[in-house]
Write an enzyme that holds these catalytic residues in place. Structure first.
Site, PDB file in Angstrom:
ATOM      1  CG  ASN A  48      36.656 -34.753  18.905  1.00  0.00           C
ATOM      2  OD1 ASN A  48      36.075 -34.613  17.832  1.00  0.00           O
ATOM      3  ND2 ASN A  48      36.720 -33.765  19.864  1.00  0.00           N
ATOM      4  CD  GLU A  49      37.722 -30.859  17.606  1.00  0.00           C
ATOM      5  OE1 GLU A  49      37.928 -29.894  18.589  1.00  0.00           O
ATOM      6  OE2 GLU A  49      36.714 -30.367  16.842  1.00  0.00           O
ATOM      7  N   PRO A  50      42.709 -34.350  17.372  1.00  0.00           N
ATOM      8  CG  PRO A  50      43.852 -36.031  15.965  1.00  0.00           C
ATOM      9  CD  PRO A  50      42.549 -35.313  16.162  1.00  0.00           C
TER      10      PRO A  50
END
Length: 227
Positions: free
Chosen positions: A108-110
């Site tokens: 998630n949202e790296p």
């Protein structure tokens, strides 16, 4: 409501309660696979700065176990395995095409890992780092459930689309691909040719508007005239 699922102690109980509730409501489940590098090893409260990973407060995330799977994870091996996690779900619910868990997000949202998860990923996330982790995680998971649908790169917003939050190699690579999303799609196409199948099935882009009104982002809970 999803916070209610965080109280279980059984193997996979937080996830299975979530999936069970969705199935009862005849809704699909979307679960997040871990790729940042580590997950919490205990329930002992906040992790201190001097306990940043690697330390006893964390277990390393590995994509492939390369050993027989177990439905009762070994708490002494200092690692968790994404393919074993998916196998656990397949054993309980079946494969995606047989009514099991259908959707998996590749983390998630790296681009925000250094700010949201600084104790496990303090450095900026790199273009090739994320492409490599995507390949390794996706291939491991799809060996267990070839019918699963994988979503990536699960980006948070505009700057992530453009340069993965100013990744170190962004300026050089963007000269060819224009943006991180352009690079990512090219990489996924190359990996599809390499493996003979798609590794990422859905391009997952989050969108949080940056527009301001009255000095506040329009995403905030403000219904004033200026906003």
């Amino acid at each position: 409501d999803h916070l209610k699922f965080g109280k279980g102690d059984g193997v996979g109980s937080v996830i299975t309660r979530f999936v069970d509730k969705n199935r009862k409501e005849k809704a699909e489940s979307m679960l997040t696979l871990q790729m940042a590098g580590y997950v919490a090893a205990d329930k002992l409260g906040n992790v201190k700065e001097d306990e940043s990973a690697p330390s006893k407060r964390w277990k390393e995330v590995l994509f492939s176990k390369n050993a027989p799977f177990s439905t009762s994870p070994d708490s002494s091996d200092n690692a968790v395995y994404m393919d074993e996690f998916v196998r656990f779900l397949v054993n309980k619910y079946g494969t995606a095409d047989k009514g099991g868990v259908r959707f998996y997000c590749l983390d998630n949202e790296p681009a925000l890992w250094p700010s949201t998860h600084p104790l496990i990923h303090p450095r900026k996330t790199g273009y090739f780092e994320l492409a490599k982790k995507t390949e390794e995680c996706a291939t491991a998971v799809l060996k267990v459930d070839p019918s699963a649908t994988l979503l990536g790169p699960v980006l948070y917003g505009w700057l992530a689309y453009q340069n993965l939050q100013e990744a170190p190699e962004s300026k050089e690579i963007n000269q060819k691909f224009g943006s991180f999303v352009g690079f990512y799609l090219d990489q996924m196409k190359s990996l599809e040719s390499k493996h003979g199948k798609r590794l990422v099935h859905v391009l997952d882009l989050h969108w949080y508007p940056e527009a301001m009104g009255g000095g506040k982002r329009i995403t905030e809970n403000d219904a004033s005239e200026k906003s």
